[in-house]
Design a protein around this motif. Structure first.
Motif, mmCIF file in Angstrom:
data_model
loop_
_atom_site.group_PDB
_atom_site.id
_atom_site.type_symbol
_atom_site.label_atom_id
_atom_site.label_comp_id
_atom_site.label_asym_id
_atom_site.label_seq_id
_atom_site.Cartn_x
_atom_site.Cartn_y
_atom_site.Cartn_z
ATOM 1 N N GLU A 3 -0.904 -9.220 -10.832
ATOM 2 C CA GLU A 3 -1.190 -7.808 -11.190
ATOM 3 C C GLU A 3 0.073 -6.906 -11.580
ATOM 4 O OE1 GLU A 3 -4.146 -6.549 -10.687
ATOM 5 O OE2 GLU A 3 -4.907 -8.460 -10.073
ATOM 6 N N ARG A 4 1.267 -7.922 -11.866
ATOM 7 C CA ARG A 4 2.160 -7.384 -12.709
ATOM 8 C C ARG A 4 3.017 -6.499 -11.787
ATOM 9 N NH1 ARG A 4 0.261 -6.963 -18.982
ATOM 10 N NH2 ARG A 4 -0.263 -9.245 -19.144
ATOM 11 N N LEU A 5 3.201 -6.741 -10.386
ATOM 12 C CA LEU A 5 3.855 -5.732 -9.702
ATOM 13 C C LEU A 5 5.180 -6.388 -9.755
ATOM 14 C CD1 LEU A 5 1.598 -4.541 -6.847
ATOM 15 C CD2 LEU A 5 2.428 -3.310 -8.970
ATOM 16 N N PRO A 6 6.386 -5.689 -9.123
ATOM 17 C CA PRO A 6 7.756 -6.536 -9.136
ATOM 18 C C PRO A 6 7.965 -7.697 -8.448
ATOM 19 C CG PRO A 6 7.733 -3.918 -8.813
ATOM 20 C CD PRO A 6 6.482 -4.459 -8.800
ATOM 21 N N SER A 7 8.423 -8.780 -8.913
ATOM 22 C CA SER A 7 8.413 -10.160 -8.248
ATOM 23 C C SER A 7 9.255 -10.035 -7.008
ATOM 24 C CB SER A 7 9.094 -11.045 -9.452
ATOM 25 O OG SER A 7 10.522 -10.683 -9.715
ATOM 26 N N HIS A 8 10.110 -9.297 -6.602
ATOM 27 C CA HIS A 8 11.167 -9.299 -5.535
ATOM 28 C C HIS A 8 10.753 -8.379 -4.581
ATOM 29 C CE1 HIS A 8 13.809 -12.172 -7.754
ATOM 30 N NE2 HIS A 8 13.804 -11.373 -8.536
ATOM 31 N N CYS A 9 9.450 -7.602 -4.688
ATOM 32 C CA CYS A 9 9.280 -6.829 -3.625
ATOM 33 C C CYS A 9 8.627 -7.323 -2.262
ATOM 34 C CB CYS A 9 8.400 -5.576 -4.194
ATOM 35 S SG CYS A 9 6.710 -6.238 -4.543
ATOM 36 N N LEU A 10 8.566 -8.521 -2.517
ATOM 37 C CA LEU A 10 7.993 -9.395 -1.278
ATOM 38 C C LEU A 10 8.816 -10.640 -1.067
ATOM 39 C CD1 LEU A 10 6.281 -9.974 1.282
ATOM 40 C CD2 LEU A 10 4.614 -10.823 -0.355
ATOM 41 N N GLN A 11 9.444 -10.709 -0.258
ATOM 42 C CA GLN A 11 10.293 -12.167 -0.124
ATOM 43 C C GLN A 11 10.092 -12.687 1.401
ATOM 44 O OE1 GLN A 11 14.252 -12.063 -1.990
ATOM 45 N NE2 GLN A 11 13.827 -9.963 -2.565
ATOM 46 N N ASN A 12 10.567 -13.811 1.519
ATOM 47 C CA ASN A 12 10.587 -14.517 2.906
ATOM 48 C C ASN A 12 11.894 -15.106 3.041
ATOM 49 O OD1 ASN A 12 9.664 -15.728 5.467
ATOM 50 N ND2 ASN A 12 9.738 -17.929 4.031
ATOM 51 N N PHE A 13 12.550 -14.754 3.751
ATOM 52 C CA PHE A 13 13.992 -15.173 4.213
ATOM 53 C C PHE A 13 13.656 -16.224 5.611
ATOM 54 C CE2 PHE A 13 16.839 -11.495 2.798
ATOM 55 C CZ PHE A 13 16.379 -11.753 1.646
ATOM 56 N N SER A 14 13.822 -17.543 5.390
ATOM 57 C CA SER A 14 13.755 -18.516 6.244
ATOM 58 C C SER A 14 15.039 -18.698 7.072
ATOM 59 C CB SER A 14 13.430 -19.986 5.476
ATOM 60 O OG SER A 14 13.603 -21.009 6.470
ATOM 61 N N PRO A 15 14.767 -18.659 8.182
ATOM 62 C CA PRO A 15 16.102 -18.774 8.816
ATOM 63 C C PRO A 15 16.929 -20.171 8.706
ATOM 64 C CG PRO A 15 14.261 -18.410 10.666
ATOM 65 C CD PRO A 15 13.630 -18.872 9.161
ATOM 66 N N ASP A 16 16.318 -20.948 7.772
ATOM 67 C CA ASP A 16 17.016 -22.567 7.693
ATOM 68 C C ASP A 16 17.906 -22.174 6.486
ATOM 69 O OD1 ASP A 16 15.441 -23.496 9.568
ATOM 70 O OD2 ASP A 16 13.705 -24.063 8.090
ATOM 71 N N LYS B 189 0.938 -1.311 -0.133
ATOM 72 C CA LYS B 189 0.050 -0.034 0.069
ATOM 73 C C LYS B 189 0.993 1.270 0.013
ATOM 74 C CE LYS B 189 -4.045 2.091 0.628
ATOM 75 N NZ LYS B 189 -5.280 1.731 -0.006
ATOM 76 N N THR B 190 1.712 1.293 0.721
ATOM 77 C CA THR B 190 2.840 2.328 0.911
ATOM 78 C C THR B 190 3.977 2.298 -0.085
ATOM 79 O OG1 THR B 190 3.738 1.257 2.626
ATOM 80 C CG2 THR B 190 2.323 2.998 3.285
ATOM 81 N N GLY B 191 4.129 1.310 -1.222
ATOM 82 C CA GLY B 191 5.170 1.459 -2.213
ATOM 83 C C GLY B 191 6.307 0.827 -1.714
ATOM 84 N N ASN B 192 6.394 0.094 -0.702
ATOM 85 C CA ASN B 192 7.726 -0.379 -0.052
ATOM 86 C C ASN B 192 7.715 -1.971 -0.450
ATOM 87 O OD1 ASN B 192 8.690 1.655 1.852
ATOM 88 N ND2 ASN B 192 6.781 1.632 2.678
ATOM 89 N N SER B 193 9.127 -2.556 -0.630
ATOM 90 C CA SER B 193 9.318 -3.672 -0.698
ATOM 91 C C SER B 193 9.362 -4.356 0.636
ATOM 92 C CB SER B 193 10.705 -3.883 -1.175
ATOM 93 O OG SER B 193 10.623 -3.933 -2.638
ATOM 94 N N LEU B 194 8.815 -5.707 0.983
ATOM 95 C CA LEU B 194 9.095 -6.186 2.506
ATOM 96 C C LEU B 194 9.899 -7.622 2.452
ATOM 97 C CD1 LEU B 194 7.780 -5.714 5.520
ATOM 98 C CD2 LEU B 194 6.041 -7.567 4.515
ATOM 99 N N ILE B 195 10.507 -7.778 3.460
ATOM 100 C CA ILE B 195 11.196 -9.019 3.624
ATOM 101 C C ILE B 195 10.422 -9.560 5.073
ATOM 102 C CG2 ILE B 195 13.446 -10.281 4.176
ATOM 103 C CD1 ILE B 195 14.613 -8.014 2.471
ATOM 104 N N LEU B 196 10.017 -10.671 4.973
ATOM 105 C CA LEU B 196 9.592 -11.536 6.190
ATOM 106 C C LEU B 196 10.540 -12.418 6.666
ATOM 107 C CD1 LEU B 196 6.006 -12.350 4.868
ATOM 108 C CD2 LEU B 196 6.596 -10.626 6.464
ATOM 109 N N ARG B 197 10.827 -12.237 8.005
ATOM 110 C CA ARG B 197 11.867 -13.192 8.613
ATOM 111 C C ARG B 197 11.461 -13.813 9.799
ATOM 112 N NH1 ARG B 197 15.607 -15.608 11.784
ATOM 113 N NH2 ARG B 197 17.577 -15.790 11.076
ATOM 114 N N GLY B 198 10.953 -14.968 9.781
ATOM 115 C CA GLY B 198 10.459 -15.483 11.241
ATOM 116 C C GLY B 198 11.817 -15.839 12.031
ATOM 117 N N THR B 199 11.452 -16.313 13.148
ATOM 118 C CA THR B 199 12.616 -16.597 14.107
ATOM 119 C C THR B 199 12.689 -18.199 14.147
ATOM 120 O OG1 THR B 199 10.941 -16.467 16.110
ATOM 121 C CG2 THR B 199 12.435 -14.395 15.460
#
Length: 415
Positions: A172-185, A141-151
Protein backbone atom coordinates in the motif's frame (compact mmCIF):
# COMPACT_ATOMS: atom_id res chain seq x y z
CA UNK A 1 23.44 5.49 27.52
CA UNK A 2 25.55 4.41 24.53
CA UNK A 3 23.42 2.91 21.78
CA UNK A 4 24.61 0.73 18.92
CA UNK A 5 24.83 2.68 15.67
CA UNK A 6 22.55 0.25 13.79
CA UNK A 7 19.94 0.39 16.54
CA UNK A 8 20.01 4.16 16.66
CA UNK A 9 19.59 4.25 12.88
CA UNK A 10 16.56 1.95 13.08
CA UNK A 11 14.96 4.13 15.76
CA UNK A 12 15.71 7.25 13.74
CA UNK A 13 14.07 5.75 10.66
CA UNK A 14 10.99 4.74 12.65
CA UNK A 15 10.76 8.26 14.03
CA UNK A 16 11.16 9.90 10.59
CA UNK A 17 8.66 7.52 9.01
CA UNK A 18 6.09 8.39 11.67
CA UNK A 19 5.93 11.88 10.15
CA UNK A 20 5.45 10.38 6.69
CA UNK A 21 2.75 8.06 8.01
CA UNK A 22 0.92 11.01 9.55
CA UNK A 23 0.64 12.52 6.05
CA UNK A 24 -1.15 9.44 4.70
CA UNK A 25 -4.91 9.45 4.25
CA UNK A 26 -7.24 7.36 6.38
CA UNK A 27 -8.17 5.43 3.24
CA UNK A 28 -4.51 4.47 2.70
CA UNK A 29 -4.11 3.39 6.32
CA UNK A 30 -7.33 1.37 6.28
CA UNK A 31 -6.35 -0.35 3.04
CA UNK A 32 -2.99 -1.23 4.57
CA UNK A 33 -4.69 -2.71 7.64
CA UNK A 34 -6.98 -4.78 5.42
CA UNK A 35 -3.90 -5.98 3.53
CA UNK A 36 -2.32 -6.92 6.86
CA UNK A 37 -5.33 -9.07 7.74
CA UNK A 38 -5.30 -10.73 4.33
CA UNK A 39 -1.56 -11.38 4.55
CA UNK A 40 -1.85 -13.00 7.97
CA UNK A 41 -4.54 -15.33 6.66
CA UNK A 42 -2.50 -16.31 3.61
CA UNK A 43 0.67 -16.85 5.68
CA UNK A 44 -1.05 -18.66 8.56
CA UNK A 45 0.84 -21.93 8.00
CA UNK A 46 4.19 -20.13 7.94
CA UNK A 47 3.33 -18.22 11.12
CA UNK A 48 2.13 -21.33 12.96
CA UNK A 49 5.28 -23.22 11.93
CA UNK A 50 7.40 -20.38 13.33
CA UNK A 51 5.36 -20.50 16.53
CA UNK A 52 6.02 -24.24 16.80
CA UNK A 53 9.76 -23.50 16.80
CA UNK A 54 9.25 -20.97 19.59
CA UNK A 55 7.29 -23.52 21.63
CA UNK A 56 9.99 -26.15 21.20
CA UNK A 57 12.67 -23.71 22.34
CA UNK A 58 10.50 -22.57 25.25
CA UNK A 59 10.15 -26.14 26.48
CA UNK A 60 13.88 -26.76 26.09
CA UNK A 61 14.56 -23.66 28.18
CA UNK A 62 11.97 -24.76 30.78
CA UNK A 63 9.89 -21.60 30.43
CA UNK A 64 6.99 -21.38 32.92
CA UNK A 65 3.76 -23.03 31.80
CA UNK A 66 2.02 -19.64 31.97
CA UNK A 67 4.41 -18.17 29.39
CA UNK A 68 4.10 -21.23 27.17
CA UNK A 69 0.32 -20.88 27.20
CA UNK A 70 0.58 -17.21 26.31
CA UNK A 71 3.03 -18.08 23.53
CA UNK A 72 1.04 -20.90 21.94
CA UNK A 73 -0.57 -19.53 18.79
CA UNK A 74 -3.45 -21.76 17.73
CA UNK A 75 -5.26 -21.35 14.39
CA UNK A 76 -8.25 -20.02 16.36
CA UNK A 77 -6.18 -17.36 18.14
CA UNK A 78 -4.60 -16.28 14.87
CA UNK A 79 -7.95 -16.05 13.08
CA UNK A 80 -9.43 -14.12 15.98
CA UNK A 81 -6.58 -11.63 15.62
CA UNK A 82 -7.32 -11.39 11.88
CA UNK A 83 -10.99 -10.70 12.68
CA UNK A 84 -10.02 -7.92 15.09
CA UNK A 85 -7.63 -6.39 12.56
CA UNK A 86 -10.35 -6.35 9.89
CA UNK A 87 -12.66 -4.55 12.30
CA UNK A 88 -9.94 -2.02 13.14
CA UNK A 89 -9.87 -1.10 9.44
CA UNK A 90 -13.62 -0.44 9.57
CA UNK A 91 -13.67 1.67 12.74
CA UNK A 92 -14.02 5.42 12.65
CA UNK A 93 -10.74 7.25 12.25
CA UNK A 94 -9.61 8.44 15.70
CA UNK A 95 -7.63 11.24 14.05
CA UNK A 96 -10.89 12.79 12.81
CA UNK A 97 -11.78 13.88 16.34
CA UNK A 98 -12.36 17.61 16.84
CA UNK A 99 -13.24 19.34 20.09
CA UNK A 100 -14.52 22.88 19.62
CA UNK A 101 -15.22 23.82 23.22
CA UNK A 102 -12.01 23.98 25.21
CA UNK A 103 -10.41 25.95 27.98
CA UNK A 104 -7.88 28.37 26.59
CA UNK A 105 -6.40 31.82 26.99
CA UNK A 106 -8.00 33.30 23.90
CA UNK A 107 -11.57 34.22 23.02
CA UNK A 108 -11.31 33.22 19.37
CA UNK A 109 -14.28 31.37 17.84
CA UNK A 110 -12.24 29.32 15.35
CA UNK A 111 -10.09 27.63 18.01
CA UNK A 112 -10.35 23.88 18.50
CA UNK A 113 -8.50 20.70 19.50
CA UNK A 114 -7.65 17.89 17.12
CA UNK A 115 -6.33 14.38 17.71
CA UNK A 116 -2.82 13.66 16.42
CA UNK A 117 -0.51 10.62 16.47
CA UNK A 118 2.06 10.21 19.24
CA UNK A 119 4.95 9.27 16.93
CA UNK A 120 6.77 6.01 17.77
CA UNK A 121 5.31 3.38 20.10
CA UNK A 122 7.39 0.59 21.61
CA UNK A 123 5.30 -2.52 22.38
CA UNK A 124 7.10 -5.00 24.66
CA UNK A 125 5.25 -8.29 25.08
CA UNK A 126 5.87 -11.48 27.00
CA UNK A 127 4.42 -14.08 24.65
CA UNK A 128 1.16 -13.15 22.87
CA UNK A 129 2.54 -13.04 19.28
CA UNK A 130 -0.91 -12.25 17.85
CA UNK A 131 -1.19 -9.24 20.13
CA UNK A 132 1.77 -7.68 18.34
CA UNK A 133 -0.18 -7.88 15.08
CA UNK A 134 -3.19 -6.21 16.69
CA UNK A 135 -0.97 -3.51 18.18
CA UNK A 136 0.54 -2.91 14.73
CA UNK A 137 -2.92 -2.44 13.19
CA UNK A 138 -3.87 -0.03 15.96
CA UNK A 139 -0.65 1.92 15.45
CA UNK A 140 -1.15 2.24 11.70
CA UNK A 141 -4.79 3.25 12.23
CA UNK A 142 -3.65 6.10 14.49
CA UNK A 143 -0.72 7.16 12.26
CA UNK A 144 2.03 5.90 14.57
CA UNK A 145 5.16 3.90 13.94
CA UNK A 146 5.42 0.72 16.01
CA UNK A 147 8.41 -1.22 17.28
CA UNK A 148 7.71 -4.78 18.41
CA UNK A 149 10.04 -6.16 21.06
CA UNK A 150 9.56 -9.61 22.56
CA UNK A 151 11.30 -10.92 25.64
CA UNK A 152 12.95 -13.89 23.94
CA UNK A 153 10.29 -16.59 23.82
CA UNK A 154 8.42 -15.46 20.66
CA UNK A 155 11.34 -14.56 18.38
CA UNK A 156 10.38 -16.76 15.39
CA UNK A 157 6.69 -15.88 15.64
CA UNK A 158 7.34 -12.14 15.82
CA UNK A 159 9.71 -12.27 12.86
CA UNK A 160 7.21 -14.19 10.71
CA UNK A 161 4.33 -11.88 11.62
CA UNK A 162 6.42 -8.75 11.05
CA UNK A 163 7.47 -9.90 7.58
CA UNK A 164 3.84 -10.36 6.60
CA UNK A 165 2.78 -6.99 8.00
CA UNK A 166 5.71 -5.14 6.41
CA UNK A 167 4.85 -6.68 3.06
CA UNK A 168 1.28 -5.40 3.41
CA UNK A 169 2.52 -1.89 4.19
CA UNK A 170 4.85 -1.96 1.18
CA UNK A 171 1.96 -3.12 -1.01
CA UNK A 172 0.00 0.00 0.00
CA UNK A 173 3.12 2.21 -0.33
CA UNK A 174 3.25 3.27 3.30
CA UNK A 175 6.66 4.11 4.86
CA UNK A 176 8.82 1.00 5.10
CA UNK A 177 10.23 1.63 8.60
CA UNK A 178 7.01 2.50 10.42
CA UNK A 179 6.77 -1.12 11.58
CA UNK A 180 9.85 -2.91 12.90
CA UNK A 181 10.62 -5.96 14.99
CA UNK A 182 13.57 -5.72 17.38
CA UNK A 183 14.62 -9.23 18.30
CA UNK A 184 16.41 -9.63 21.67
CA UNK A 185 18.98 -11.71 19.78
CA UNK A 186 20.44 -8.70 17.95
CA UNK A 187 21.84 -6.95 21.01
CA UNK A 188 19.20 -4.37 21.91
CA UNK A 189 18.66 -4.38 25.67
CA UNK A 190 15.47 -3.14 27.27
CA UNK A 191 17.29 -0.38 29.21
CA UNK A 192 18.71 0.84 25.89
CA UNK A 193 15.27 1.06 24.30
CA UNK A 194 13.10 2.49 27.05
CA UNK A 195 15.44 5.43 27.59
CA UNK A 196 15.32 6.68 23.99
CA UNK A 197 12.85 9.53 24.50
CA UNK A 198 14.40 11.28 21.50
CA UNK A 199 12.84 8.69 19.21
CA UNK A 200 10.14 6.88 21.23
CA UNK A 201 7.03 8.64 22.53
CA UNK A 202 5.23 5.79 24.35
CA UNK A 203 6.14 2.40 25.81
CA UNK A 204 3.53 -0.32 26.36
CA UNK A 205 4.81 -3.34 28.32
CA UNK A 206 2.46 -6.32 28.38
CA UNK A 207 2.96 -9.46 30.45
CA UNK A 208 3.61 -10.51 34.04
CA UNK A 209 3.89 -7.86 36.76
CA UNK A 210 7.63 -8.52 36.99
CA UNK A 211 8.09 -7.37 33.38
CA UNK A 212 5.74 -4.39 33.64
CA UNK A 213 7.33 -3.19 36.90
CA UNK A 214 10.80 -3.56 35.43
CA UNK A 215 9.94 -1.46 32.37
CA UNK A 216 8.02 1.10 34.44
CA UNK A 217 10.97 1.64 36.78
CA UNK A 218 13.68 1.92 34.15
CA UNK A 219 11.82 3.84 31.44
CA UNK A 220 12.40 7.54 30.84
CA UNK A 221 9.69 7.45 28.14
CA UNK A 222 5.98 7.82 29.05
CA UNK A 223 4.78 4.28 29.82
CA UNK A 224 1.37 2.66 30.05
CA UNK A 225 1.24 0.50 33.17
CA UNK A 226 -0.75 -2.46 31.88
CA UNK A 227 -2.22 -4.84 34.44
CA UNK A 228 -3.99 -8.18 34.59
CA UNK A 229 -5.37 -10.42 37.29
CA UNK A 230 -5.68 -9.93 41.08
CA UNK A 231 -9.16 -8.45 40.77
CA UNK A 232 -11.26 -8.61 43.93
CA UNK A 233 -14.92 -9.40 44.47
CA UNK A 234 -16.67 -8.43 47.70
CA UNK A 235 -19.59 -10.68 48.52
CA UNK A 236 -22.12 -8.91 50.76
CA UNK A 237 -24.44 -11.11 52.81
CA UNK A 238 -27.40 -9.61 50.96
CA UNK A 239 -26.02 -10.68 47.59
CA UNK A 240 -26.82 -13.60 45.30
CA UNK A 241 -24.13 -16.26 45.65
CA UNK A 242 -25.05 -17.83 42.30
CA UNK A 243 -24.35 -14.46 40.70
CA UNK A 244 -21.00 -14.29 42.49
CA UNK A 245 -20.10 -17.70 41.10
CA UNK A 246 -21.10 -16.66 37.59
CA UNK A 247 -19.00 -13.48 37.83
CA UNK A 248 -15.93 -15.40 39.03
CA UNK A 249 -16.16 -18.08 36.35
CA UNK A 250 -16.83 -15.71 33.44
CA UNK A 251 -14.02 -13.35 34.50
CA UNK A 252 -11.52 -16.15 33.80
CA UNK A 253 -12.84 -16.79 30.30
CA UNK A 254 -10.93 -13.99 28.53
CA UNK A 255 -8.25 -16.21 27.03
CA UNK A 256 -5.31 -16.33 26.84
CA UNK A 257 -4.68 -13.34 29.12
CA UNK A 258 -6.87 -13.13 32.28
CA UNK A 259 -7.02 -9.33 32.33
CA UNK A 260 -10.00 -8.98 34.68
CA UNK A 261 -9.88 -12.38 36.38
CA UNK A 262 -11.42 -12.39 39.87
CA UNK A 263 -8.74 -14.07 41.98
CA UNK A 264 -9.67 -12.85 45.48
CA UNK A 265 -13.05 -12.77 47.26
CA UNK A 266 -13.81 -10.97 50.52
CA UNK A 267 -16.65 -12.54 52.51
CA UNK A 268 -18.54 -10.85 55.35
CA UNK A 269 -19.03 -12.35 58.78
CA UNK A 270 -22.36 -14.06 59.47
CA UNK A 271 -22.08 -15.81 56.12
CA UNK A 272 -24.21 -18.86 55.38
CA UNK A 273 -21.95 -21.90 55.53
CA UNK A 274 -24.07 -24.07 53.24
CA UNK A 275 -24.05 -21.36 50.56
CA UNK A 276 -20.25 -20.98 50.64
CA UNK A 277 -19.78 -24.73 50.53
CA UNK A 278 -22.03 -24.90 47.47
CA UNK A 279 -19.98 -22.13 45.82
CA UNK A 280 -16.69 -23.88 46.57
CA UNK A 281 -17.93 -27.23 45.29
CA UNK A 282 -19.07 -25.66 42.04
CA UNK A 283 -15.81 -23.77 41.57
CA UNK A 284 -13.80 -26.93 42.17
CA UNK A 285 -15.91 -28.74 39.58
CA UNK A 286 -15.01 -25.94 37.15
CA UNK A 287 -11.30 -26.62 37.76
CA UNK A 288 -10.49 -23.88 40.26
CA UNK A 289 -7.98 -24.24 43.06
CA UNK A 290 -9.31 -22.62 46.25
CA UNK A 291 -7.40 -20.96 49.06
CA UNK A 292 -8.41 -19.06 52.17
CA UNK A 293 -7.22 -17.06 55.14
CA UNK A 294 -6.55 -18.75 58.46
CA UNK A 295 -10.09 -18.38 59.82
CA UNK A 296 -11.81 -19.82 56.78
CA UNK A 297 -9.21 -22.54 56.27
CA UNK A 298 -9.53 -23.73 59.87
CA UNK A 299 -13.32 -23.79 59.53
CA UNK A 300 -13.36 -25.49 56.10
CA UNK A 301 -10.05 -27.42 55.71
CA UNK A 302 -11.64 -29.85 53.25
CA UNK A 303 -12.30 -27.04 50.74
CA UNK A 304 -9.53 -24.44 51.24
CA UNK A 305 -5.74 -24.41 51.40
CA UNK A 306 -4.06 -21.74 53.51
CA UNK A 307 -3.03 -18.64 51.54
CA UNK A 308 0.32 -16.94 52.12
CA UNK A 309 0.01 -13.33 53.28
CA UNK A 310 1.92 -11.89 50.31
CA UNK A 311 -0.48 -13.53 47.86
CA UNK A 312 -3.22 -10.99 48.61
CA UNK A 313 -1.29 -8.37 46.62
CA UNK A 314 -0.12 -10.59 43.75
CA UNK A 315 -1.95 -11.97 40.70
CA UNK A 316 -2.11 -15.73 40.22
CA UNK A 317 -2.81 -15.48 36.48
CA UNK A 318 -4.37 -18.95 36.66
CA UNK A 319 -7.56 -20.57 37.92
CA UNK A 320 -6.95 -19.90 41.61
CA UNK A 321 -9.30 -18.00 43.92
CA UNK A 322 -8.50 -17.04 47.52
CA UNK A 323 -11.18 -16.12 50.10
CA UNK A 324 -10.74 -13.57 52.90
CA UNK A 325 -13.09 -13.08 55.88
CA UNK A 326 -13.89 -9.43 56.76
CA UNK A 327 -16.24 -7.87 59.30
CA UNK A 328 -18.31 -5.81 56.89
CA UNK A 329 -18.33 -3.88 53.61
CA UNK A 330 -16.17 -1.08 54.99
CA UNK A 331 -13.41 -3.46 56.05
CA UNK A 332 -13.69 -5.26 52.73
CA UNK A 333 -13.23 -2.01 50.80
CA UNK A 334 -10.19 -1.08 52.88
CA UNK A 335 -8.62 -4.50 52.29
CA UNK A 336 -9.29 -4.37 48.55
CA UNK A 337 -7.88 -0.85 48.22
CA UNK A 338 -4.73 -2.00 50.00
CA UNK A 339 -4.09 -5.22 48.06
CA UNK A 340 -5.74 -5.24 44.61
CA UNK A 341 -4.03 -4.08 41.42
CA UNK A 342 -6.59 -1.28 41.30
CA UNK A 343 -7.90 -1.77 37.78
CA UNK A 344 -11.11 -3.81 38.20
CA UNK A 345 -12.99 -4.73 41.38
CA UNK A 346 -16.47 -6.12 41.93
CA UNK A 347 -19.37 -6.17 44.37
CA UNK A 348 -22.28 -8.58 44.73
CA UNK A 349 -25.08 -7.07 46.79
CA UNK A 350 -28.83 -6.57 46.93
CA UNK A 351 -28.49 -3.23 48.73
CA UNK A 352 -28.58 0.09 46.88
CA UNK A 353 -26.79 1.79 49.78
CA UNK A 354 -23.97 -0.76 49.72
CA UNK A 355 -23.58 -0.41 45.97
CA UNK A 356 -23.27 3.40 46.22
CA UNK A 357 -20.79 3.12 49.09
CA UNK A 358 -18.66 0.64 47.16
CA UNK A 359 -18.74 2.73 43.97
CA UNK A 360 -17.70 5.84 45.88
CA UNK A 361 -14.94 4.40 48.06
CA UNK A 362 -13.29 1.69 45.98
CA UNK A 363 -10.07 2.86 44.33
CA UNK A 364 -10.11 1.14 40.95
CA UNK A 365 -10.30 2.09 37.31
CA UNK A 366 -13.43 -0.01 36.79
CA UNK A 367 -16.06 -0.96 39.36
CA UNK A 368 -18.45 -3.79 38.56
CA UNK A 369 -21.63 -4.16 40.62
CA UNK A 370 -23.66 -7.33 40.09
CA UNK A 371 -22.19 -7.88 36.63
CA UNK A 372 -19.27 -9.82 35.18
CA UNK A 373 -15.94 -8.02 34.78
CA UNK A 374 -14.94 -10.30 31.88
CA UNK A 375 -12.49 -8.53 29.54
CA UNK A 376 -13.18 -8.49 25.80
CA UNK A 377 -10.39 -7.41 23.46
CA UNK A 378 -13.06 -6.81 20.85
CA UNK A 379 -16.03 -5.07 22.42
CA UNK A 380 -19.27 -7.03 22.36
CA UNK A 381 -20.82 -4.57 19.90
CA UNK A 382 -17.64 -4.80 17.76
CA UNK A 383 -17.22 -1.03 17.80
CA UNK A 384 -13.94 -0.84 19.76
CA UNK A 385 -10.69 -2.76 20.23
CA UNK A 386 -8.59 -2.81 23.40
CA UNK A 387 -5.03 -3.98 23.95
CA UNK A 388 -5.56 -4.20 27.70
CA UNK A 389 -6.06 -1.99 30.76
CA UNK A 390 -3.73 0.57 32.31
CA UNK A 391 -4.26 1.66 35.91
CA UNK A 392 -1.97 4.63 36.51
CA UNK A 393 -3.83 7.68 37.79
CA UNK A 394 -3.39 10.00 34.80
CA UNK A 395 -5.00 10.78 31.47
CA UNK A 396 -4.17 7.36 30.00
CA UNK A 397 -5.87 5.39 32.77
CA UNK A 398 -8.36 2.76 31.68
CA UNK A 399 -8.83 0.70 28.53
CA UNK A 400 -5.90 0.86 26.10
CA UNK A 401 -7.78 1.81 22.95
CA UNK A 402 -7.08 3.62 19.69
CA UNK A 403 -7.58 6.92 21.51
CA UNK A 404 -4.81 5.90 23.95
CA UNK A 405 -2.38 6.02 21.01
CA UNK A 406 -3.19 9.63 20.16
CA UNK A 407 -2.70 12.99 21.78
CA UNK A 408 -4.39 16.38 21.49
CA UNK A 409 -3.17 19.42 19.60
CA UNK A 410 -4.77 22.82 20.27
CA UNK A 411 -5.22 25.02 17.20
CA UNK A 412 -5.87 28.73 17.82
CA UNK A 413 -6.90 30.70 14.74
CA UNK A 414 -7.29 34.44 14.44
CA UNK A 415 -10.21 36.16 12.72
Amino acid sequence: MVLEKSLRLSLKRAYEDSFELEKSTKQQRNQAIEAMAKGLTQASDEILDANTLDLLEAREMARPELITNWLKLTPERLQNAVKIIKIIAQLNDPLDRRIYRLQQQYNLPQSYCRATPLGVILFISEGFPELGAIAAAMAIKTGNSLILRGTGESTHSNEAITRVLQSALAQERLPSHCLQNFSPDIGNSLPDLVTQQQYIQLVIPYGRPSLVNKIWNMSTVPTLYSVMGNCYLHYANSGDLDLAQSMIVSSHQSQPDPVNAVEKVTVEENYKSFALIKLWKNLKQDGFELRGDQQLTEAFPEYLNLVNTEEWGLPYLSKIVAFKLVKNLSEGINFINQHSTGHSNCLVTDSYTESRTFAQRIKSTFTYINCSPQFFRLSQNEEAVYLGIANQKDGRRGLISLESLTTIKQVIEGL
